[in-house]
Design a protein around this motif. Sequence first.
Motif, PDB file in Angstrom:
ATOM      1  N   GLU A   1     -18.229   5.437  -0.546  1.00 51.66           N
ATOM      2  CA  GLU A   1     -17.560   6.731  -0.544  1.00 51.66           C
ATOM      3  C   GLU A   1     -17.960   7.574  -1.755  1.00 51.66           C
ATOM      4  OE1 GLU A   1     -13.307   6.777  -0.406  1.00 51.66           O
ATOM      5  OE2 GLU A   1     -13.368   8.855   0.242  1.00 51.66           O
TER       6      GLU A   1
ATOM      7  N   ASP B   1     -15.187   1.299   1.512  1.00 51.84           N
ATOM      8  CA  ASP B   1     -14.191   2.256   1.021  1.00 51.84           C
ATOM      9  C   ASP B   1     -13.316   1.527  -0.006  1.00 51.84           C
ATOM     10  OD1 ASP B   1     -12.318   4.177   0.540  1.00 51.84           O
ATOM     11  OD2 ASP B   1     -12.105   4.772   2.643  1.00 51.84           O
TER      12      ASP B   1
ATOM     13  N   LEU C   1     -10.864   2.573  -1.734  1.00 51.31           N
ATOM     14  CA  LEU C   1      -9.444   2.939  -1.687  1.00 51.31           C
ATOM     15  C   LEU C   1      -9.241   3.816  -0.452  1.00 51.31           C
ATOM     16  CD1 LEU C   1      -6.559   3.337  -2.753  1.00 51.31           C
ATOM     17  CD2 LEU C   1      -7.432   5.015  -4.366  1.00 51.31           C
ATOM     18  N   ASP C   2      -8.738   3.212   0.598  1.00 52.14           N
ATOM     19  CA  ASP C   2      -8.451   3.978   1.811  1.00 52.14           C
ATOM     20  C   ASP C   2      -6.944   4.219   1.855  1.00 52.14           C
ATOM     21  OD1 ASP C   2      -9.457   5.114   4.362  1.00 52.14           O
ATOM     22  OD2 ASP C   2      -7.947   3.750   5.164  1.00 52.14           O
ATOM     23  N   GLY C   3      -6.589   5.503   1.877  1.00 49.36           N
ATOM     24  CA  GLY C   3      -5.176   5.866   1.741  1.00 49.36           C
ATOM     25  C   GLY C   3      -4.957   6.485   0.368  1.00 49.36           C
ATOM     26  N   THR C   4      -5.933   7.253  -0.085  1.00 48.67           N
ATOM     27  CA  THR C   4      -5.859   7.851  -1.426  1.00 48.67           C
ATOM     28  C   THR C   4      -4.626   8.721  -1.606  1.00 48.67           C
ATOM     29  OG1 THR C   4      -8.225   8.105  -1.170  1.00 48.67           O
ATOM     30  CG2 THR C   4      -7.295   9.000  -3.177  1.00 48.67           C
TER      31      THR C   4
ATOM     32  N   THR D   1      -4.409  12.762  10.692  1.00 50.46           N
ATOM     33  CA  THR D   1      -4.429  14.233  10.638  1.00 50.46           C
ATOM     34  C   THR D   1      -5.488  14.670   9.633  1.00 50.46           C
ATOM     35  OG1 THR D   1      -2.694  14.043   8.968  1.00 50.46           O
ATOM     36  CG2 THR D   1      -1.998  14.602  11.185  1.00 50.46           C
TER      37      THR D   1
ATOM     38  N   TYR E   1      -7.082  16.622   6.616  1.00 52.86           N
ATOM     39  CA  TYR E   1      -6.487  17.291   5.454  1.00 52.86           C
ATOM     40  C   TYR E   1      -6.829  18.781   5.467  1.00 52.86           C
ATOM     41  CZ  TYR E   1      -5.166  12.716   3.827  1.00 52.86           C
ATOM     42  OH  TYR E   1      -4.581  11.476   3.741  1.00 52.86           O
TER      43      TYR E   1
ATOM     44  N   ARG F   1       1.932   8.693  11.587  1.00 53.54           N
ATOM     45  CA  ARG F   1       0.779   9.077  10.784  1.00 53.54           C
ATOM     46  C   ARG F   1       0.959   8.295   9.488  1.00 53.54           C
ATOM     47  NH1 ARG F   1      -3.616   9.614   8.235  1.00 53.54           N
ATOM     48  NH2 ARG F   1      -4.289  11.659   7.476  1.00 53.54           N
TER      49      ARG F   1
ATOM     50  N   GLY G   1      -1.537   7.112   7.179  1.00 50.87           N
ATOM     51  CA  GLY G   1      -2.295   7.536   6.000  1.00 50.87           C
ATOM     52  C   GLY G   1      -3.401   6.625   5.536  1.00 50.87           C
ATOM     53  N   SER G   2      -3.729   5.578   6.291  1.00 53.64           N
ATOM     54  CA  SER G   2      -4.909   4.768   5.968  1.00 53.64           C
ATOM     55  C   SER G   2      -5.561   4.350   7.279  1.00 53.64           C
ATOM     56  CB  SER G   2      -4.522   3.527   5.155  1.00 53.64           C
ATOM     57  OG  SER G   2      -5.548   2.539   5.249  1.00 53.64           O
ATOM     58  N   ALA G   3      -6.729   4.907   7.539  1.00 56.35           N
ATOM     59  CA  ALA G   3      -7.424   4.604   8.797  1.00 56.35           C
ATOM     60  C   ALA G   3      -7.713   3.109   8.903  1.00 56.35           C
ATOM     61  CB  ALA G   3      -8.719   5.405   8.869  1.00 56.35           C
TER      62      ALA G   3
ATOM     63  N   GLU H   1      -8.349   8.766  15.862  1.00 58.67           N
ATOM     64  CA  GLU H   1      -8.605   9.741  14.794  1.00 58.67           C
ATOM     65  C   GLU H   1     -10.029  10.264  14.927  1.00 58.67           C
ATOM     66  OE1 GLU H   1      -7.278   8.674  10.873  1.00 58.67           O
ATOM     67  OE2 GLU H   1      -8.085  10.532   9.996  1.00 58.67           O
TER      68      GLU H   1
ATOM     69  N   LEU I   1     -13.903  11.052  10.930  1.00 59.09           N
ATOM     70  CA  LEU I   1     -13.859   9.975   9.943  1.00 59.09           C
ATOM     71  C   LEU I   1     -15.239   9.795   9.316  1.00 59.09           C
ATOM     72  CD1 LEU I   1     -11.775   7.406  12.007  1.00 59.09           C
ATOM     73  CD2 LEU I   1     -11.033   8.507   9.881  1.00 59.09           C
TER      74      LEU I   1
ATOM     75  N   ASP J   1     -14.464   4.449   6.523  1.00 59.66           N
ATOM     76  CA  ASP J   1     -13.029   4.458   6.843  1.00 59.66           C
ATOM     77  C   ASP J   1     -12.696   3.419   7.914  1.00 59.66           C
ATOM     78  OD1 ASP J   1     -12.261   6.749   5.267  1.00 59.66           O
ATOM     79  OD2 ASP J   1     -13.081   8.065   6.815  1.00 59.66           O
TER      80      ASP J   1
HETATM   81  C1  IPD Z   1      -8.528   8.805   4.547  1.00 62.87           C
HETATM   82  C2  IPD Z   1      -7.511   7.894   5.214  1.00 62.87           C
HETATM   83  C3  IPD Z   1      -6.658   8.692   6.165  1.00 62.87           C
HETATM   84  C4  IPD Z   1      -7.494   9.420   7.186  1.00 62.87           C
HETATM   85  C5  IPD Z   1      -8.534  10.298   6.509  1.00 62.87           C
HETATM   86  C6  IPD Z   1      -9.396   9.485   5.555  1.00 62.87           C
HETATM   87  P1  IPD Z   1      -9.235   8.190   2.029  1.00 62.87           P
HETATM   88  O1  IPD Z   1      -9.363   8.067   3.674  1.00 62.87           O
HETATM   89  O2  IPD Z   1      -8.148   6.871   5.931  1.00 62.87           O
HETATM   90  O3  IPD Z   1      -5.756   7.873   6.876  1.00 62.87           O
HETATM   91  O4  IPD Z   1      -6.660  10.209   7.971  1.00 62.87           O
HETATM   92  O5  IPD Z   1      -9.356  10.863   7.493  1.00 62.87           O
HETATM   93  O6  IPD Z   1     -10.298  10.345   4.888  1.00 62.87           O
HETATM   94  O7  IPD Z   1      -9.646   9.594   1.696  1.00 62.87           O
HETATM   95  O8  IPD Z   1      -7.836   7.897   1.704  1.00 62.87           O
HETATM   96  O9  IPD Z   1     -10.218   7.182   1.605  1.00 62.87           O
END
Ligand code: IPD
Length: 264
Positions: free
Chosen positions: A69, A86, A88-91, A159, A161, A186, A188-190, A207, A210, A214
């Motif tokens: 990433e 990745d 940190l997924d769910g930043t 969703t 951002y 929703r 927040g971490s794919a 989703e 991506l 992710d």
């Molecule tokens: C995000 C998360 C989130 C998803 C975003 C990704 P990040 O990754 O996986 O759930 O909806 O599309 O970008 O930015 O936290 O590594």
Amino acid sequence: MISSPLMTVMVDAVRKASRGLRRDFGEVENLQVSRKGPGDFVSAADRKAEEVLREALMKARPGYGLVLEENGVIEGTDKSHTWHVDPLDGTANFLHGIPHFAISVGLEREGQIVAGVIYDPVKDELFVAERGKGAYLNNRRLRVSGRTDMADALIAYGTPYLGRGSHPRLLREVGAVMAVAGGTRRMGSAALDLAYVACGRLDGYWERDLQTYDFAAGIILVREAGGFVASADGAAEPLAPRSVCAGNETLQRQLLALLKKSQG
Ligand code: IPD
Ligand code: CA
Ligand code: CA
């Protein structure tokens, strides 16, 4: 649990990177109240974790390429293997002190994801899968949910951002799913969304927009847990289209049909 040299490499790398992340998450709470917020601190935590993963994976498998990433693509001499990482997924969750994020590492061989590790350091949940060897959460073998009625199902989605992706399209899709599903989330971490489909906590997930890191690891987790994964438009291999729709055989098919219908 899967015991193979490859899994050992992946799990060791992920566990090593998780120590710093867990420590840094503890700090984030203290930074919430400052006006600037913990933004820079979190970016540094993210970069540090990626550095640990990059070093460990390159040391163990020197020729493999990497899609990272923070550092982008690193070409390898072995053109048939690529890590998708990745750190940190769910930043956004991490940044806001919400304990729902993960490290995700997937291995692509000749265009197919063949192994994946997703680790949630706060809950100490390690999800692993390798092609032909099953999917596990800690030491428990995973199976996707057995529900077949959409009215009982809990369906997650992602969703885009601010300033990214198509918000109107997503709203149409969510509207179509909400009209028939038991509930929606929703999270927040794919990566964890897919891991949760693999272990049956979620019945389905989709989703768009991506990046491969992710969801690379999540693809193999769901498939090895007996689930189905395609792109959100129904393509058999979701990696190139960079969108995903996952679930058990029945609900994933229904979800794909709803997404298609919602576009009119
Ligand atoms: C995000 C998360 C989130 C998803 C975003 C990704 P990040 O990754 O996986 O759930 O909806 O599309 O970008 O930015 O936290 O590594
Ligand atoms: Ca990330
Ligand atoms: Ca991510």
